[in-house]
Design an enzyme around this catalytic site. Structure first.
Site, PDB file in Angstrom:
ATOM      1  N   CYS A   2       9.909 -17.859   0.277  1.00 57.27           N
ATOM      2  CA  CYS A   2      10.305 -18.635  -0.882  1.00 57.27           C
ATOM      3  C   CYS A   2      11.388 -19.616  -0.441  1.00 57.27           C
ATOM      4  O   CYS A   2      12.256 -19.294   0.361  1.00 57.27           O
ATOM      5  CB  CYS A   2      10.862 -17.821  -2.038  1.00 57.27           C
ATOM      6  SG  CYS A   2       9.712 -16.631  -2.706  1.00 57.27           S
ATOM      7  N   ARG A  27       7.982 -22.210   3.604  1.00 55.88           N
ATOM      8  CA  ARG A  27       8.472 -20.860   3.295  1.00 55.88           C
ATOM      9  C   ARG A  27       7.615 -20.157   2.237  1.00 55.88           C
ATOM     10  O   ARG A  27       7.793 -18.973   1.959  1.00 55.88           O
ATOM     11  CB  ARG A  27       9.916 -20.933   2.793  1.00 55.88           C
ATOM     12  CG  ARG A  27      10.872 -21.560   3.781  1.00 55.88           C
ATOM     13  CD  ARG A  27      12.261 -21.636   3.196  1.00 55.88           C
ATOM     14  NE  ARG A  27      12.779 -20.320   2.910  1.00 55.88           N
ATOM     15  CZ  ARG A  27      13.388 -19.545   3.792  1.00 55.88           C
ATOM     16  NH1 ARG A  27      13.572 -19.977   5.018  1.00 55.88           N
ATOM     17  NH2 ARG A  27      13.834 -18.362   3.453  1.00 55.88           N
ATOM     18  N   TRP A  74       6.464 -17.617  -2.490  1.00 53.97           N
ATOM     19  CA  TRP A  74       5.511 -16.797  -1.735  1.00 53.97           C
ATOM     20  C   TRP A  74       5.524 -15.444  -2.433  1.00 53.97           C
ATOM     21  O   TRP A  74       6.523 -14.725  -2.396  1.00 53.97           O
ATOM     22  CB  TRP A  74       5.963 -16.671  -0.283  1.00 53.97           C
ATOM     23  CG  TRP A  74       4.994 -15.965   0.603  1.00 53.97           C
ATOM     24  CD1 TRP A  74       3.953 -16.516   1.274  1.00 53.97           C
ATOM     25  CD2 TRP A  74       4.989 -14.575   0.936  1.00 53.97           C
ATOM     26  NE1 TRP A  74       3.298 -15.548   1.997  1.00 53.97           N
ATOM     27  CE2 TRP A  74       3.907 -14.346   1.811  1.00 53.97           C
ATOM     28  CE3 TRP A  74       5.794 -13.490   0.578  1.00 53.97           C
ATOM     29  CZ2 TRP A  74       3.613 -13.095   2.336  1.00 53.97           C
ATOM     30  CZ3 TRP A  74       5.493 -12.238   1.098  1.00 53.97           C
ATOM     31  CH2 TRP A  74       4.416 -12.054   1.971  1.00 53.97           C
ATOM     32  N   ASN A 100      14.967 -15.730  -3.983  1.00 63.38           N
ATOM     33  CA  ASN A 100      14.211 -15.507  -2.756  1.00 63.38           C
ATOM     34  C   ASN A 100      14.578 -14.116  -2.259  1.00 63.38           C
ATOM     35  O   ASN A 100      15.742 -13.853  -1.985  1.00 63.38           O
ATOM     36  CB  ASN A 100      14.607 -16.583  -1.730  1.00 63.38           C
ATOM     37  CG  ASN A 100      14.119 -16.278  -0.327  1.00 63.38           C
ATOM     38  OD1 ASN A 100      13.134 -15.578  -0.160  1.00 63.38           O
ATOM     39  ND2 ASN A 100      14.790 -16.795   0.671  1.00 63.38           N
ATOM     40  N   GLY A 101      13.594 -13.230  -2.202  1.00 61.30           N
ATOM     41  CA  GLY A 101      13.894 -11.863  -1.754  1.00 61.30           C
ATOM     42  C   GLY A 101      13.159 -10.854  -2.622  1.00 61.30           C
ATOM     43  O   GLY A 101      12.237 -11.204  -3.355  1.00 61.30           O
ATOM     44  N   GLU A 486      -1.656 -13.774  21.569  1.00 58.22           N
ATOM     45  CA  GLU A 486      -1.137 -14.951  20.860  1.00 58.22           C
ATOM     46  C   GLU A 486      -2.284 -15.908  20.493  1.00 58.22           C
ATOM     47  O   GLU A 486      -2.304 -16.473  19.398  1.00 58.22           O
ATOM     48  CB  GLU A 486      -0.073 -15.640  21.728  1.00 58.22           C
ATOM     49  CG  GLU A 486       0.492 -16.941  21.193  1.00 58.22           C
ATOM     50  CD  GLU A 486       1.177 -16.849  19.841  1.00 58.22           C
ATOM     51  OE1 GLU A 486       1.396 -15.733  19.333  1.00 58.22           O
ATOM     52  OE2 GLU A 486       1.460 -17.913  19.263  1.00 58.22           O
ATOM     53  N   LYS A 490      -3.043 -17.014  16.687  1.00 61.65           N
ATOM     54  CA  LYS A 490      -3.063 -18.419  16.262  1.00 61.65           C
ATOM     55  C   LYS A 490      -4.369 -18.722  15.530  1.00 61.65           C
ATOM     56  O   LYS A 490      -4.378 -19.347  14.487  1.00 61.65           O
ATOM     57  CB  LYS A 490      -2.972 -19.382  17.455  1.00 61.65           C
ATOM     58  CG  LYS A 490      -1.651 -19.615  18.101  1.00 61.65           C
ATOM     59  CD  LYS A 490      -0.679 -20.478  17.337  1.00 61.65           C
ATOM     60  CE  LYS A 490       0.116 -19.658  16.378  1.00 61.65           C
ATOM     61  NZ  LYS A 490       1.246 -18.938  16.868  1.00 61.65           N
ATOM     62  N   GLU A 493      -4.545 -17.124  12.111  1.00 57.66           N
ATOM     63  CA  GLU A 493      -3.606 -17.722  11.159  1.00 57.66           C
ATOM     64  C   GLU A 493      -4.137 -19.012  10.550  1.00 57.66           C
ATOM     65  O   GLU A 493      -3.991 -19.234   9.354  1.00 57.66           O
ATOM     66  CB  GLU A 493      -2.277 -18.055  11.862  1.00 57.66           C
ATOM     67  CG  GLU A 493      -1.386 -16.877  12.120  1.00 57.66           C
ATOM     68  CD  GLU A 493      -0.099 -17.275  12.824  1.00 57.66           C
ATOM     69  OE1 GLU A 493       0.970 -16.841  12.392  1.00 57.66           O
ATOM     70  OE2 GLU A 493      -0.154 -18.025  13.829  1.00 57.66           O
ATOM     71  N   HIS A 509     -13.346  -0.410  26.541  1.00 56.26           N
ATOM     72  CA  HIS A 509     -13.119   0.788  25.737  1.00 56.26           C
ATOM     73  C   HIS A 509     -13.245   0.510  24.239  1.00 56.26           C
ATOM     74  O   HIS A 509     -12.521   1.098  23.437  1.00 56.26           O
ATOM     75  CB  HIS A 509     -11.743   1.376  26.070  1.00 56.26           C
ATOM     76  CG  HIS A 509     -11.612   1.727  27.514  1.00 56.26           C
ATOM     77  ND1 HIS A 509     -12.227   2.826  28.080  1.00 56.26           N
ATOM     78  CD2 HIS A 509     -10.990   1.083  28.534  1.00 56.26           C
ATOM     79  CE1 HIS A 509     -11.955   2.862  29.371  1.00 56.26           C
ATOM     80  NE2 HIS A 509     -11.211   1.811  29.681  1.00 56.26           N
ATOM     81  N   LYS A 608       6.373 -19.181   6.758  1.00 56.80           N
ATOM     82  CA  LYS A 608       6.998 -19.391   8.065  1.00 56.80           C
ATOM     83  C   LYS A 608       8.117 -18.390   8.300  1.00 56.80           C
ATOM     84  O   LYS A 608       8.286 -17.868   9.383  1.00 56.80           O
ATOM     85  CB  LYS A 608       7.568 -20.810   8.110  1.00 56.80           C
ATOM     86  CG  LYS A 608       8.280 -21.128   9.379  1.00 56.80           C
ATOM     87  CD  LYS A 608       7.469 -22.071  10.201  1.00 56.80           C
ATOM     88  CE  LYS A 608       7.925 -22.176  11.620  1.00 56.80           C
ATOM     89  NZ  LYS A 608       6.937 -21.650  12.548  1.00 56.80           N
TER      90      LYS A 608
HETATM   91  C1  G6P Z   1       5.941 -15.322  10.423  1.00 59.83           C
HETATM   92  C2  G6P Z   1       5.494 -16.640  11.009  1.00 59.83           C
HETATM   93  C3  G6P Z   1       5.183 -16.467  12.494  1.00 59.83           C
HETATM   94  C4  G6P Z   1       6.389 -15.878  13.218  1.00 59.83           C
HETATM   95  C5  G6P Z   1       6.868 -14.576  12.562  1.00 59.83           C
HETATM   96  C6  G6P Z   1       8.209 -14.133  13.117  1.00 59.83           C
HETATM   97  O1  G6P Z   1       4.886 -14.428  10.401  1.00 59.83           O
HETATM   98  O2  G6P Z   1       4.347 -17.124  10.337  1.00 59.83           O
HETATM   99  O3  G6P Z   1       4.869 -17.718  13.065  1.00 59.83           O
HETATM  100  O4  G6P Z   1       6.062 -15.635  14.545  1.00 59.83           O
HETATM  101  O5  G6P Z   1       7.046 -14.773  11.159  1.00 59.83           O
HETATM  102  O6  G6P Z   1       9.185 -15.073  12.744  1.00 59.83           O
HETATM  103  P1  G6P Z   1      10.499 -15.398  13.522  1.00 59.83           P
HETATM  104  O7  G6P Z   1      11.116 -16.534  12.751  1.00 59.83           O
HETATM  105  O8  G6P Z   1      11.357 -14.164  13.475  1.00 59.83           O
HETATM  106  O9  G6P Z   1      10.155 -15.763  14.904  1.00 59.83           O
END
Ligand code: G6P
Length: 613
Positions: A2, A27, A74, A100-101, A486, A490, A493, A509, A608
C-alpha cells in the site's frame, strides 16, 4: 505494501496526491482513493482498480482543497473493491484515515465496537481502527484527537503507517508509524507525507524518516514528532540525494525494461569508489570497519525474501568457496517464526531492495535482540533495514520501480562478491592471483552486461516463440543454480506462466516427469566446472523431446547442437557468472510478459514492497 500520500500547505492537494500515488503504485494497485478537506467539508473518493481509474472518476468532482490524503491499496483484509478502498471514514463522518499495514487484533476490537452499536461499511481492519480511535475520541476529556490516537495505538498489535485527518481541523494531518514506512518532506510552509521519497522529491529534498512508535502532528508551518508516551522528539532531517529523472521512465515503455537496461551503469555505480582492480583493492567502509567481526564469524546467516533470497543463495556458494565460513540462507518469514540458533560470533547478512520487507525486518529485530551482528545489503537509502543494521553496504542501484526486481539483484550480487573477496583476502583463504583475477573480472562486468543487452532482440524473438507454453523448467548447477530459481521466479511474476527452477541434476528426482515436447527447459550452461555434467542433463531432456533453450558461453560448440534455441554470453569466471547469466533471463521474462499483454510493471497480486507478513 500500500502506498500513502498526504499534503498540507498552500498548494492544491489533489494534484500532489495524485502524482504521488502514481509513483507509489508499485506498492499496490488494486484500488485507490483520496480524502480532500475544504471549507469544513471532508470529501472521500475511492475506486477499485489502478490510480488511472480513480483519476478518470475524479473528472468533474470538487477537487478544491489544500489538505488531503491518498492511498493506493494492496488488499489484505477484504477483496479489492470500491468499499474496501481507502480512505475510510469514521462513523460520524468527521474523520478520514488511510493505512498501510495490518492490525492483527482487529477482530477483537471490531467485536467490542459491534457490541457498542457500531456498524461497518467495509471488511477492512482500517475501518475498525478508525472507529476505535473515534470512539475513544468521543469519550476522553481532553477532546484531543492526538491523544485518542495514542491510546488506540497502545491497544493495537500489528503494523501500521496511518494518516488521519479531521473535518474540524483544516490544517493538520496526524500520522503514526510502526513497521510500515513513512517519510515527511519539509517544504516552505508546507509538508508532504509518503511511504517513500518518490512523491516528495520534486518539491523538496529535506526529509524526516519517521521511526516506529512515533507520531507526527503535521501542519503547513509545523512538524511535531512525539513518541507514544507523548514526549517530543527532535526531528532528524536528512537530505535526499535522488534525482527526479531516476524515478521516471526516460523514454522506455516500462520501468522494468528501463531498469534492465540501466544495469551496466548501476553495477558500475555499485563498484565505483570501492573496487580498484589496478591497485588490487576493495574499499568498503561498512566491511573495513568491521573486518575482524566478519572474518572471525563462526557462521554467516543470510536472511531475505524473494529475489533477494536468491542473491543470498549465490552468496552462500561464493562465501563458502572463498572465505571458508559456513553459510546458511534463510527465508526471513521462516527465520522469524522458528527458533533459530543464533550464537555470539554469528553474523547475519540481511539482503533487501526496499529495506522495508516486514518479514526481513522483524527477523532482524529478533536476531539483533539475541546479540547478532547485522550487516545490511540494501538498495533504498535510509530505509528501516538500513537503519537497523550494525553495518552494511548500499547497492546503489537507484530507485527500482518495476515490481520484478532486476537491477537491485545484480547490485546485490556485486556487493556480495566484493564483501566475500574482502573477507577472503583478509582471512588469506584466497591466493593473491585468484583475488586479483576476480577483481579484474568484476571490473569488466558492466561492459559485458552492456554486450549482452545489445542482443536483447534475440530474446524477444525467443519469447514470441515460447510465450504460449503453460509451464517452463529452469535448470542450472553450482553458482548458476540460484539463477535458475531467479529465472523461474521472474517468468512467473510477469508472465503468469508456471515455472520451476531446479538444480540440473536434481531434475531426475521429479521434474523430469513433466518433460514432453511442449515443455521449454531453460538451461544455464555456461563454461564452468560442471559444464560436461550439464551437457549430460541436456541429453536427458533432449531424449524426452523437451524444448531446450540454453544460456551458454561464447565459443561453446556442444550446447547449440542440443538446443532448440541458445543465447551466448561473454566468457567470465564461473564465480562471477551469475551477474551475467541472469540478464538474458530477465529479458526473456520481460518479452514473454509483454507478448502476452501483461502490465509487467504491475503484475496482478504482487507488490514491490511487502510490508505485511
Ligand atoms: C517482493 C518483490 C520482489 C522482492 C521481494 C523482497 O516480493 O516483488 O521483487 O524480491 O519482495 O523484497 P526486498 O525489498 O526485501 O528485496
Amino acid at each position: 505494501m500500500c502506498g500513502i500520500v498526504g499534503y498540507t500547505g498552500p498548494r492544491q492537494a489533489y494534484p500532489v496526491i495524485l502524482k504521488g500515488l502514481k509513483r507509489l503504485e508499485y506498492r499496490g494497485y488494486d484500488s485507490s482513493g483520496v480524502a480532500l478537506l475544504h471549507n469544513g467539508q471532508l470529501n472521500v473518493y475511492k475506486k477499485k482498480g489502478k490510480v488511472a481509474d480513480l483519476e478518470e472518476m475524479m473528472i468533474g468532482k470538487s477537487l478544491e482543497a489544500t489538505i488531503g490524503i491518498g492511498h493506493t491499496r494492496w488488499a489484505t483484509h477484504g477483496e479489492p473493491s470500491d468499499r474496501n478502498a481507502h480512505p475510510h471514514s469514521s462513523k460520524s463522518g468527521r474523520l478520514a484515515m488511510i493505512h498501510n499495514g495490518i492490525i492483527e487484533n482487529y477482530a477483537l476490537i471490531k467485536q467490542e465496537l459491534l457490541n457498542k452499536g457500531y456498524s461497518f461499511t467495509s471488511d477492512t481492519d482500517t475501518e475498525v481502527l478508525l472507529n476505535f480511535i473515534e470512539d475513544i475520541h468521543q469519550h476522553i476529556e481532553s477532546g484531543s484527537l492526538e491523544e485518542a490516537l495514542r491510546i488506540a495505538l497502545k491497544r493495537v498489535s500489528g503494523a501500521y503507517c496511518i494518516l488521519l485527518i479531521d473535518q474540524n481541523d483544516p490544517e493538520t494531518i496526524i500520522a503514526a508509524r510502526k513497521g510500515s514506512p513513512l517519510v515527511i518532506g519539509i517544504g516552505k510552509g508546507e509538508h508532504f507525507l509518503a511511504s517513500d521519497a518518490s512523491p516528495i522529491i520534486e518539491y523538496t529534498k529535506e526529509v524526516v524518516y519517521v521511526n516506529d512508535y512515533e507520531l507526527a502532528i503535521v501542519k503547513p508551518d509545523e512538524l511535531i514528532l512525539k513518541n507514544l508516551g507523548n514526549e517530543k522528539i527532535t526531528p532528524f532531517i536528512t537530505k535526499l540525494d535522488m534525482e527526479l529523472a531516476a524515478i521516471e521512465k526516460g523514454g522506455y515503455e516500462h520501468f522494468m525494461i528501463k531498469e534492465i537496461f540501466e544495469q551496466p551503469s548501476t553495477i558500475y555505480d555499485c563498484l565505483r569508489g570501492r573496487l580498484d582492480a589496478a591497485a588490487g583493492m576493495i574499499r568498503m567502509a561498512g566491511v573495513d570497519n568491521h573486518i575482524e567481526q566478519l572474518t572471525n564469524a563462526n557462521r554467516i546467516m543470510i536472511v531475505a525474501c524473494g529475489t533477494s533470497w536468491h542473491a543470498g543463495l549465490v552468496a552462500e556458494y561464493i562465501i563458502e568457496e572463498l572465505c571458508r565460513i559456513p553459510v546458511e540462507v534463510e527465508y526471513a518469514s521462516e527465520f522469524r517464526y522458528r527458533n533459530p540458533i543464533v550464537n555470539k560470533g554469528d553474523v547475519i547478512i540481511a539482503i533487501s531492495q526496499s529495506g522495508e520487507t516486514a518479514d526481513t525486518l522483524v527477523a532482524l529485530e529478533k536476531a539483533k535482540e539475541n546479540g547478532a551482528f547485522i550487516f545490511g545489503i540494501v538498495n533504498a537509502v535510509g530505509s528501516s533495514i538500513a537503519r537497523l543494521s550494525n553495518a552494511g553496504a548500499y547497492t546503489h542501484a537507484g530507485p527500482e520501480i518495476g515490481v520484478a526486481s532486476t537491477k537491485a539483484f545484480t547490485g546485490q550480487l556485486a556487493v556480495l562478491m566484493m564483501v566475500a573477496l574482502t573477507i577472503a583476502h583478509h582471512k588469506k583463504t584466497i591466493t593473491q592471483e585468484r583475488y586479483q583475477a576476480l577483481l579484474n573480472e568484476l571490473q569488466d562486468i558492466p561492459e559485458k552486461v552492456a554486450a549482452i543487452l545489445k542482443n536483447a532482440e534475440a530474446l524477444r524473438k525467443m519469447a514470441d516463440k515460447y510465450k504460449d507454453a503453460s509451464d517452463f523448467l529452469f535448470l542450472g548447477r553450482g553458482y548458476n543454480f540460484p539463477i535458475a530459481l531467479e529465472g523461474a521466479l521472474k517468468l512467473k511474476e510477469i508472465s503468469y506462466i508456471h515455472a520451476e527452477g531446479y538444480p540440473a541434476a536434481e531434475m531426475k528426482h521429479g521434474p523430469i516427469a513433466l518433460v514432453d515436447e511442449n515443455l521449454p527447459v531453460v538451461f544455464i550452461a555456461t563454461n564452468d566446472l560442471y559444464h560436461e555434467k550439464i551437457i549430460s542433463n541436456m541429453q536427458e531432456i533432449k531424449a524426452r523431446k523437451g524444448k531446450i533453450i540454453s544460456i551458454i558461453t561464447e565459443g561453446d560448440t556442444t550446447s547449440p547442437k542440443l538446443s532448440h534455441d541458445y543465447f551466448t554470453i561473454p566468457p567470465v569466471d564461473e564465480l562471477i557468472a551469475p551477474i551475467l547469466t541472469v540478464i538474458p533471463l530477465q529479458l526473456l521474462s520481460y518479452y514473454v510478459g509483454i507478448a502476452k499483454g501483461i502490465d509487467v510493471d504491475k503484475p496482478r497480486n504482487l507488490a514491490k514492497s511487502v510490508t505485511v507478513e
